[in-house]
Motif scaffolding. Structure first.
Motif, mmCIF file in Angstrom:
data_model
loop_
_atom_site.group_PDB
_atom_site.id
_atom_site.type_symbol
_atom_site.label_atom_id
_atom_site.label_comp_id
_atom_site.label_asym_id
_atom_site.label_seq_id
_atom_site.Cartn_x
_atom_site.Cartn_y
_atom_site.Cartn_z
ATOM 1 N N GLY A 108 19.507 29.009 13.938
ATOM 2 C CA GLY A 108 18.080 29.656 13.783
ATOM 3 C C GLY A 108 18.070 30.769 14.576
ATOM 4 O O GLY A 108 16.875 31.032 14.935
ATOM 5 N N PHE A 109 18.992 31.223 15.066
ATOM 6 C CA PHE A 109 19.045 32.593 16.094
ATOM 7 C C PHE A 109 18.387 33.729 15.506
ATOM 8 O O PHE A 109 17.413 34.328 16.242
ATOM 9 N N ARG A 110 18.814 34.164 14.409
ATOM 10 C CA ARG A 110 18.351 35.202 13.588
ATOM 11 C C ARG A 110 16.686 35.237 13.285
ATOM 12 O O ARG A 110 16.168 36.014 13.415
ATOM 13 N N PRO A 111 16.400 34.111 12.669
ATOM 14 C CA PRO A 111 15.241 33.821 12.556
ATOM 15 C C PRO A 111 14.032 33.958 13.696
ATOM 16 O O PRO A 111 12.833 34.541 13.908
ATOM 17 N N GLY A 153 13.883 47.210 13.435
ATOM 18 C CA GLY A 153 15.388 47.264 13.616
ATOM 19 C C GLY A 153 15.907 46.192 12.508
ATOM 20 O O GLY A 153 15.631 45.990 11.518
ATOM 21 N N THR A 154 16.886 45.617 13.190
ATOM 22 C CA THR A 154 17.933 44.873 12.323
ATOM 23 C C THR A 154 18.567 43.590 13.129
ATOM 24 O O THR A 154 18.914 43.959 14.603
ATOM 25 N N VAL A 155 19.023 42.629 12.520
ATOM 26 C CA VAL A 155 19.524 41.550 13.369
ATOM 27 C C VAL A 155 20.481 41.193 12.269
ATOM 28 O O VAL A 155 20.469 40.926 11.258
ATOM 29 N N GLN A 156 22.099 41.052 12.775
ATOM 30 C CA GLN A 156 23.187 40.501 11.920
ATOM 31 C C GLN A 156 24.129 39.702 12.734
ATOM 32 O O GLN A 156 24.632 40.136 13.826
ATOM 33 N N ASN A 157 24.734 38.772 11.976
ATOM 34 C CA ASN A 157 25.926 37.964 12.363
ATOM 35 C C ASN A 157 27.118 38.847 12.399
ATOM 36 O O ASN A 157 27.610 39.358 11.135
ATOM 37 N N ILE A 158 27.784 38.839 13.290
ATOM 38 C CA ILE A 158 29.030 39.328 13.350
ATOM 39 C C ILE A 158 30.011 38.122 13.937
ATOM 40 O O ILE A 158 29.198 37.158 14.289
ATOM 41 N N VAL A 159 31.182 37.855 13.309
ATOM 42 C CA VAL A 159 31.997 36.965 13.764
ATOM 43 C C VAL A 159 31.949 36.756 15.498
ATOM 44 O O VAL A 159 32.288 37.348 16.153
ATOM 45 N N TYR A 164 13.374 53.249 12.025
ATOM 46 C CA TYR A 164 13.286 51.856 11.081
ATOM 47 C C TYR A 164 12.065 51.894 10.798
ATOM 48 O O TYR A 164 11.053 51.689 11.771
ATOM 49 N N GLU A 165 11.734 51.392 9.532
ATOM 50 C CA GLU A 165 10.268 51.172 9.104
ATOM 51 C C GLU A 165 9.779 49.699 9.305
ATOM 52 O O GLU A 165 8.867 49.406 9.137
ATOM 53 N N GLU A 166 10.804 48.763 9.343
ATOM 54 C CA GLU A 166 10.506 47.088 9.492
ATOM 55 C C GLU A 166 11.740 46.779 10.218
ATOM 56 O O GLU A 166 12.574 47.421 10.524
ATOM 57 N N PHE A 167 11.592 45.380 10.408
ATOM 58 C CA PHE A 167 12.651 44.576 11.026
ATOM 59 C C PHE A 167 13.122 43.625 9.986
ATOM 60 O O PHE A 167 12.486 43.001 9.170
ATOM 61 N N THR A 168 14.558 43.488 9.820
ATOM 62 C CA THR A 168 15.279 43.128 8.644
ATOM 63 C C THR A 168 16.420 42.332 9.189
ATOM 64 O O THR A 168 17.122 42.349 10.288
ATOM 65 N N ILE A 169 16.735 41.236 8.453
ATOM 66 C CA ILE A 169 18.124 40.477 8.612
ATOM 67 C C ILE A 169 19.004 41.048 7.783
ATOM 68 O O ILE A 169 18.935 40.936 6.653
ATOM 69 N N LEU A 170 20.126 41.509 8.364
ATOM 70 C CA LEU A 170 21.309 41.924 7.345
ATOM 71 C C LEU A 170 22.190 40.815 7.268
ATOM 72 O O LEU A 170 22.367 39.808 7.968
#
Length: 766
Positions: free
Chosen positions: A17-20, A33-39, A83-89
């Protein structure tokens, strides 16, 4: 002032639950901004007012989800992108960062509450989970950790679950095992012929009734099958032992709650914390004198291994029945791998009367972890579910190295970048089935971590299964001395690198002189070691057979130490073995199948046999464990007695420890009918005294020696030895370290092997 940062977080931050969590922080502090899982990592780009960004970063470091474990946070200023909002990529599939996957976690309080709430849509759902609990390691087929690469892939989410999964503010956002009664797996109760008797909650209710009626059942859990029965039905437990071919080894039990456990065992606050933690291990507890649980749960011992329910099925079984305590042991014939696949059903037919199965595939089996606590310090006896697969950081260059461990209590270790990934407990590699299971798990780890190995570290024992396995591999093989690996394992476990002393008390290890070592006083580090002292060798007539029959070991010692009286004493101690003693006498005299050994484990075995406690071991360490258990008994009156022993110079071979005076005195006390418990306590005090005096003599001979001491080897599972040796040496001004994160027994030697191999490789490159 408007600012922007790029934040890279590594550690256990996927599947927890880290990205949420990051999303909620961004919303809270009005950032975009954004948040994204990389390996292996999470990449965050965040921008907004500088004060808000600083608050967000501070909270990110200090208030992460309970299952998260941050290894490193790298922050770099970047130009704002507006960025206009924060999103999960969506997750990025590439990357060479070390992948961290959350361990399988016990059911959390929020899910437990929903499980028992009749107005909740997941009421009595056997597979309820969220980002803070449920299966992880056991269902992952590949990386990154997304649902398509887990065994939940075949279950299509219903609209309600999909909505939760996609909602960043929901605690099930991107919970990969998410499901409900409408779209999740099913539980099915089968009889031993495979006939379906009931499904889902009815199946759980019926199997609880069957247990109460005295049946032995198989239950498919997170990492494999358990055998379960009512822990109060002594005859049923005996039948379970017969089927499993496990006559004496302790059986773990699962209890309804901590309050229930307190009725039967003494539990400290720290033990309670471990019982209720997300790892939910088996905790070794001291049973109360009036404990009504049958003795055959742990024959000859005053302790019981207890754990709490950690899956929804476990909780439901207790909730809808009158059951309080269940024997819960891994469902496999003794010495064979855990059963976890559908094709294992034919084995279950021989072990169980009924089987509770489910159709969520287990991709990688994993056993229950086992811990024992000294006050507040945990000793990990089996590192498995809940602790694996967390990698451990190191300052050594372990990249592209794999260490294969030993033959008993096997684990292997893989190096990637500056981290070590230690496998879960696999077991003893004594047969083809165990070796096949070992090879399969190693292959999975290699593929999972994308490790292309150049080197394999192995034990120097020429007959270990790992030695034969290494010959089939492509890579340079580096043999490592067994006790050196123990020494360095404890050093690495405590972040030590400078040359230090080591006391290695062990059962069996191949020595560099061809003899069996196991009572060693070493001085060294990962690059090299000196053997400064050891226990005097005695004959082990029959070799491995003498390990399994401690009375043979004792006879060998008596015949060697006491040529005149030894046979007579052996005949008085073991009158039913007179003919065998004569045969052993010839074997010792003519050196027929009689290796020389100087190990702590064999010494304990001999004393156990001499005192009549255990003449034949049905599991590894049984004689020593049952001997030491006398120290836990409330009725024991301890004395300050210490038996005599000698410390002798052995020329270039350092100091030699001779316990023949102690053994003679113990035999005299035995013949004089002295209390067994008093003899055992004096014996333990003598072992402690010998370790302390050996270290003192070594330091007197070498005043420049580093006064740091590490304690390792399987005999330090004996808490009395670990605690008292540490305490006495600390009183003499030594810095003393015991294991913290890996077992002190052979389950930890792969950890030492990989570090030693790293230094050997680096030295060759210089």
């Amino acid at each position: 002032m408007y600012t922007a940062l790029r934040i890279t977080v590594t550690g256990r931050i996927q599947g927890v639950g880290f990205r949420p969590f990051v999303y909620s922080l961004a919303k809270k502090h009005e950032l975009n901004g954004t948040v994204q899982n990389i390996v292996g990592s999470v990449r965050i780009v965040v921008e907004g007012e500088e004060e808000n960004v600083e608050r967000m970063v501070s909270e990110l470091k200090t208030s992460q989800p309970s299952l998260a474990k941050i290894d490193e946070v790298c922050i770099k200023g970047v130009a704002p992108k507006g960025y206009e909002e924060f999103t999960i990529l969506p997750s990025e599939k590439s990357g060479d960062t070390l992948p961290w996957i959350s361990a399988d976690a016990a059911l959390c309080k929020d899910c437990l509450k929903e499980l028992m709430a009749s107005d909740n849509r997941r009421y009595h759902h056997p597979f309820i989970n969220c980002t803070q609990c449920g299966p992880r390691y056991s269902i992952v087929k590949g990386l990154p950790y997304d649902r398509p690469k887990t065994t939940m892939n075949k279950f299509i989410m219903c609209p309600d679950c999909q909505k939760e999964y996609e909602n960043p503010m929901d605690r099930r956002h991107h919970a990969q095992p998410i499901c409900c009664p409408n779209c999740g797996p099913d539980v099915t109760l089968l009889d031993k012929n495979g006939v379906v008797l009931a499904e889902n909650i009815e199946a759980i209710s019926v199997i609880a009734q069957l247990i109460q009626k005295g049946n032995i059942v198989g239950i498919k859990g997170i990492g494999g099958y358990h055998l379960a029965c009512d822990a109060f039905q002594e005859m049923v437990i005996e039948e379970l032992r017969n089927r499993k071919r496990r006559p004496q080894r302790p059986l773990a039990i699962m209890v309804k709650s901590v309050e229930t456990a307190r009725k039967y065992c003494h539990i400290s606050d720290h033990e309670s914390t471990f019982l209720t933690g997300t790892e939910s291990p088996i905790v070794i507890l001291q049973r109360k004198i009036d404990c009504p649980l049958p003795i055959n749960i742990s024959p000859g011992l005053s302790t019981i291994g207890m754990m709490l329910p950690y899956t929804p099925v476990h909780h439901l079984m207790f909730e809808i029945s009158n059951l309080e305590c269940l024997v819960m042991t891994s469902a496999n014939p003794s010495g064979l791998p855990m059963l976890f696949k559908e094709e294992d059903f034919h084995h279950l037919q021989e072990l169980c009367d009924y089987v509770l199965v489910h159709n969520r595939e287990i991709f990688m089996p994993i056993d229950d972890s086992v811990v024992q606590l000294d006050k507040e310090s945990p000793f990990i006896l089996r590192r498995a579910r809940g602790f694996v697969p967390d990698p451990m950081k190191t300052t050594s260059n372990v990249d592209r190295i794999i260490s294969l461990g030993g033959n008993q209590k096997n684990t292997f270790a893989l190096g990637k970048h500056n981290h070590i990934m230690l496998s879960p407990h696999i077991g003893d590699l004594d047969n083809e089935e165990m070796i096949f299971s070992y090879e399969k798990q190693l292959l999975h780890f290699k593929e999972w971590l994308s490790v292309e190995e150049d080197y394999f570290a192995i034990d120097k024992h020429p007959l270990y299964a790992t030695t034969a396995f290494a010959k089939k591999l492509n890579g340079q093989v580096i043999p490592i001395q067994h006790h050196h690996a123990h020494h360095v394992s404890c050093m690495e476990d405590n972040g030590l690198s400078e040359t230090c002393l080591g006391i290695i008390l062990d059962g069996t290890g191949y020595g560099e002189d061809g003899h069996i070592w196991g009572y060693e006083f070493l001085y060294g580090n990962a690059e090299s070691f000196e053997r400064l002292g050891h226990l005097k060798y005695t004959p082990l007539p029959g070799g491995e057979r003498a390990v399994k029959e401690p009375w043979r070991n004792a006879v060998g010692m008596l015949l060697h130490y006491f040529p005149n009286e030894g046979k007579e004493w052996a005949s008085r101690l073991f009158p039913e073995k007179l003919q065998d003693i004569t045969v052993l006498e010839k074997m010792v005299k003519n050196q027929i199948n009689t290796p020389w050994a100087g190990t702590c484990g064999r010494l304990f075995d001999s004393i156990s046999a001499i005192l009549g406690i255990c003449l034949t071991s049905t599991y590894e360490g049984e004689a020593a464990i049952k001997l030491s258990d006398y120290l836990n008994r409330d009725e024991v009156e301890y004395s300050e007695k210490i038996y005599p022993f000698h410390i002798k110079e052995e020329g270039d071979n350092g100091l030699q420890l001779d316990f023949s005076p102690m053994i003679q005195q113990i035999i005299q006390d035995r013949f004089a009918n002295q209390p067994i418990a008093a003899i055992i306590h004096a014996f333990h005090r003598t072992i402690v005294s010998s370790c302390v005096q050996m270290i003192q003599v070594l330091v007197e001979k070498r005043p420049d020696i580093n006064r740091t001491v590490v304690l390792s080897g399987g005999s330090f599972q004996n808490l009395f030895l670990a605690i008292e040796v540490q305490r006495h040496l600390q009183q003499q001004g030594f810095n003393v370290y015991t294991h913290k994160n890996v077992p002190c027994h052979d389950g930890g030697i792969s950890y030492g092997q990989i570090i030693i191999a790293s230094h050997i490789i680096q030295n060759k490159r210089r």
